[in-house]
Design a protein around this motif. Structure first.
Motif, PDB file in Angstrom:
ATOM      1  N   GLY A  17       0.830  -1.201   0.000  1.00 44.17           N
ATOM      2  CA  GLY A  17       0.000   0.000   0.000  1.00 44.17           C
ATOM      3  C   GLY A  17       0.864   1.250   0.000  1.00 44.17           C
ATOM      4  O   GLY A  17       2.084   1.174  -0.092  1.00 44.17           O
ATOM      5  N   TRP A  18       0.212   2.369   0.124  1.00 44.16           N
ATOM      6  CA  TRP A  18       0.906   3.652   0.077  1.00 44.16           C
ATOM      7  C   TRP A  18       1.384   4.037   1.468  1.00 44.16           C
ATOM      8  O   TRP A  18       0.633   3.962   2.435  1.00 44.16           O
ATOM      9  CB  TRP A  18      -0.012   4.735  -0.478  1.00 44.16           C
ATOM     10  N   VAL A  19       2.644   4.426   1.566  1.00 44.37           N
ATOM     11  CA  VAL A  19       3.230   4.916   2.807  1.00 44.37           C
ATOM     12  C   VAL A  19       3.776   6.302   2.491  1.00 44.37           C
ATOM     13  O   VAL A  19       4.774   6.427   1.796  1.00 44.37           O
ATOM     14  CB  VAL A  19       4.360   3.989   3.305  1.00 44.37           C
ATOM     15  N   GLY A  20       3.067   7.327   2.964  1.00 39.09           N
ATOM     16  CA  GLY A  20       3.429   8.678   2.564  1.00 39.09           C
ATOM     17  C   GLY A  20       3.193   8.812   1.077  1.00 39.09           C
ATOM     18  O   GLY A  20       2.135   8.452   0.575  1.00 39.09           O
ATOM     19  N   GLY A  21       4.184   9.239   0.336  1.00 33.00           N
ATOM     20  CA  GLY A  21       4.046   9.369  -1.109  1.00 33.00           C
ATOM     21  C   GLY A  21       4.615   8.191  -1.878  1.00 33.00           C
ATOM     22  O   GLY A  21       4.630   8.204  -3.099  1.00 33.00           O
ATOM     23  N   SER A  22       5.094   7.162  -1.149  1.00 35.79           N
ATOM     24  CA  SER A  22       5.722   6.009  -1.804  1.00 35.79           C
ATOM     25  C   SER A  22       4.833   4.773  -1.718  1.00 35.79           C
ATOM     26  O   SER A  22       4.098   4.588  -0.760  1.00 35.79           O
ATOM     27  CB  SER A  22       7.056   5.681  -1.128  1.00 35.79           C
ATOM     28  N   LEU A  23       4.962   3.932  -2.719  1.00 37.32           N
ATOM     29  CA  LEU A  23       4.253   2.663  -2.743  1.00 37.32           C
ATOM     30  C   LEU A  23       5.165   1.605  -2.119  1.00 37.32           C
ATOM     31  O   LEU A  23       6.305   1.439  -2.537  1.00 37.32           O
ATOM     32  CB  LEU A  23       3.923   2.266  -4.185  1.00 37.32           C
ATOM     33  N   LYS A  24       4.677   0.905  -1.103  1.00 37.57           N
ATOM     34  CA  LYS A  24       5.462  -0.145  -0.453  1.00 37.57           C
ATOM     35  C   LYS A  24       5.153  -1.465  -1.148  1.00 37.57           C
ATOM     36  O   LYS A  24       3.996  -1.864  -1.253  1.00 37.57           O
ATOM     37  CB  LYS A  24       5.113  -0.222   1.027  1.00 37.57           C
ATOM     38  N   VAL A  25       6.224  -2.119  -1.633  1.00 32.85           N
ATOM     39  CA  VAL A  25       6.085  -3.363  -2.386  1.00 32.85           C
ATOM     40  C   VAL A  25       7.061  -4.393  -1.827  1.00 32.85           C
ATOM     41  O   VAL A  25       8.242  -4.104  -1.652  1.00 32.85           O
ATOM     42  CB  VAL A  25       6.375  -3.155  -3.893  1.00 32.85           C
ATOM     43  N   LYS A  26       6.542  -5.593  -1.546  1.00 29.93           N
ATOM     44  CA  LYS A  26       7.388  -6.704  -1.118  1.00 29.93           C
ATOM     45  C   LYS A  26       7.659  -7.598  -2.324  1.00 29.93           C
ATOM     46  O   LYS A  26       6.751  -7.867  -3.101  1.00 29.93           O
ATOM     47  CB  LYS A  26       6.689  -7.521  -0.031  1.00 29.93           C
ATOM     48  N   VAL A  27       8.923  -8.022  -2.453  1.00 35.18           N
ATOM     49  CA  VAL A  27       9.278  -8.956  -3.530  1.00 35.18           C
ATOM     50  C   VAL A  27       9.988 -10.159  -2.928  1.00 35.18           C
ATOM     51  O   VAL A  27      10.724 -10.043  -1.950  1.00 35.18           O
ATOM     52  CB  VAL A  27      10.143  -8.310  -4.639  1.00 35.18           C
ATOM     53  N   HIS A  28       9.742 -11.308  -3.513  1.00 34.41           N
ATOM     54  CA  HIS A  28      10.303 -12.560  -3.016  1.00 34.41           C
ATOM     55  C   HIS A  28      11.808 -12.662  -3.289  1.00 34.41           C
ATOM     56  O   HIS A  28      12.545 -13.278  -2.518  1.00 34.41           O
ATOM     57  CB  HIS A  28       9.564 -13.738  -3.654  1.00 34.41           C
ATOM     58  N   ALA A  29      12.277 -12.058  -4.340  1.00 31.95           N
ATOM     59  CA  ALA A  29      13.684 -12.177  -4.754  1.00 31.95           C
ATOM     60  C   ALA A  29      14.624 -11.532  -3.732  1.00 31.95           C
ATOM     61  O   ALA A  29      14.285 -10.541  -3.094  1.00 31.95           O
ATOM     62  CB  ALA A  29      13.875 -11.519  -6.113  1.00 31.95           C
ATOM     63  N   PRO A  30      15.823 -12.084  -3.592  1.00 30.14           N
ATOM     64  CA  PRO A  30      16.808 -11.492  -2.683  1.00 30.14           C
ATOM     65  C   PRO A  30      17.464 -10.257  -3.300  1.00 30.14           C
ATOM     66  O   PRO A  30      17.505 -10.111  -4.515  1.00 30.14           O
ATOM     67  CB  PRO A  30      17.838 -12.611  -2.516  1.00 30.14           C
ATOM     68  N   ALA A  31      17.967  -9.397  -2.441  1.00 33.84           N
ATOM     69  CA  ALA A  31      18.681  -8.198  -2.897  1.00 33.84           C
ATOM     70  C   ALA A  31      20.122  -8.586  -3.234  1.00 33.84           C
ATOM     71  O   ALA A  31      21.060  -8.259  -2.526  1.00 33.84           O
ATOM     72  CB  ALA A  31      18.641  -7.129  -1.816  1.00 33.84           C
ATOM     73  N   LEU A  32      20.282  -9.325  -4.307  1.00 37.52           N
ATOM     74  CA  LEU A  32      21.579  -9.853  -4.691  1.00 37.52           C
ATOM     75  C   LEU A  32      21.711  -9.772  -6.202  1.00 37.52           C
ATOM     76  O   LEU A  32      20.844 -10.264  -6.931  1.00 37.52           O
ATOM     77  CB  LEU A  32      21.685 -11.322  -4.232  1.00 37.52           C
ATOM     78  N   ASP A  33      22.756  -9.129  -6.677  1.00 37.64           N
ATOM     79  CA  ASP A  33      23.023  -9.008  -8.119  1.00 37.64           C
ATOM     80  C   ASP A  33      21.859  -8.410  -8.895  1.00 37.64           C
ATOM     81  O   ASP A  33      21.605  -8.780 -10.040  1.00 37.64           O
ATOM     82  CB  ASP A  33      23.371 -10.371  -8.728  1.00 37.64           C
ATOM     83  N   GLY A  34      21.089  -7.515  -8.285  1.00 34.38           N
ATOM     84  CA  GLY A  34      19.989  -6.848  -8.976  1.00 34.38           C
ATOM     85  C   GLY A  34      18.743  -7.691  -9.162  1.00 34.38           C
ATOM     86  O   GLY A  34      17.818  -7.284  -9.859  1.00 34.38           O
ATOM     87  N   ARG A  35      18.704  -8.872  -8.537  1.00 32.57           N
ATOM     88  CA  ARG A  35      17.543  -9.749  -8.721  1.00 32.57           C
ATOM     89  C   ARG A  35      16.261  -9.131  -8.178  1.00 32.57           C
ATOM     90  O   ARG A  35      15.198  -9.261  -8.787  1.00 32.57           O
ATOM     91  CB  ARG A  35      17.788 -11.115  -8.076  1.00 32.57           C
ATOM     92  N   ALA A  36      16.354  -8.468  -7.024  1.00 32.49           N
ATOM     93  CA  ALA A  36      15.159  -7.842  -6.444  1.00 32.49           C
ATOM     94  C   ALA A  36      14.667  -6.704  -7.340  1.00 32.49           C
ATOM     95  O   ALA A  36      13.457  -6.524  -7.501  1.00 32.49           O
ATOM     96  CB  ALA A  36      15.436  -7.342  -5.032  1.00 32.49           C
ATOM     97  N   ASN A  37      15.574  -5.952  -7.931  1.00 37.61           N
ATOM     98  CA  ASN A  37      15.177  -4.869  -8.833  1.00 37.61           C
ATOM     99  C   ASN A  37      14.457  -5.421 -10.062  1.00 37.61           C
ATOM    100  O   ASN A  37      13.419  -4.892 -10.477  1.00 37.61           O
ATOM    101  CB  ASN A  37      16.394  -4.048  -9.268  1.00 37.61           C
ATOM    102  N   ASP A  38      15.005  -6.482 -10.638  1.00 31.18           N
ATOM    103  CA  ASP A  38      14.377  -7.102 -11.814  1.00 31.18           C
ATOM    104  C   ASP A  38      12.997  -7.652 -11.458  1.00 31.18           C
ATOM    105  O   ASP A  38      12.036  -7.488 -12.207  1.00 31.18           O
ATOM    106  CB  ASP A  38      15.259  -8.220 -12.365  1.00 31.18           C
TER     107      ASP A  38
END
Length: 86
Positions: A17-38
């Motif tokens: 949902g929205w937190v302030g002006g940002s959208l909060k999003v959970k992703v299953h991918a780990p923050a490793l080698d750009g996988r979470a960004n992709d």
């Protein structure tokens, strides 16, 4: 441009949902080698019903606070599509 707070390593991909002006999003991918960004870009494209190529990371490659560029949609259209059904 859509400000996003991304949470990697979540059990599932989910728009929280929205937190302030940002959208909060959970992703299953780990923050490793750009996988979470992709995964974030692919998940947002699917959620918004746009092609994968229409969503790109504009800022925040190594931060939880990111800015996504969504081509072909205004911020108002994005908010409307992400609004819970009434």
């Amino acid at each position: 441009r859509l400000p996003v707070k991304a949470i990697p390593n979540a059990p599932t991909d989910k728009v929280v949902g929205w937190v302030g002006g940002s959208l909060k999003v959970k992703v299953h991918a780990p923050a490793l080698d750009g996988r979470a960004n992709d995964a974030l870009c692919a998940f947002m494209a699917q959620t918004l019903g746009v092609p994968k190529g229409a969503v790109a990371l504009a800022q925040g490659a190594r931060s939880r606070l990111k800015v996504l560029e969504i081509r072909g949609m205004t911020l108002a259209e994005v908010r409307a599509r992400l609004a819970p059904p009434s």
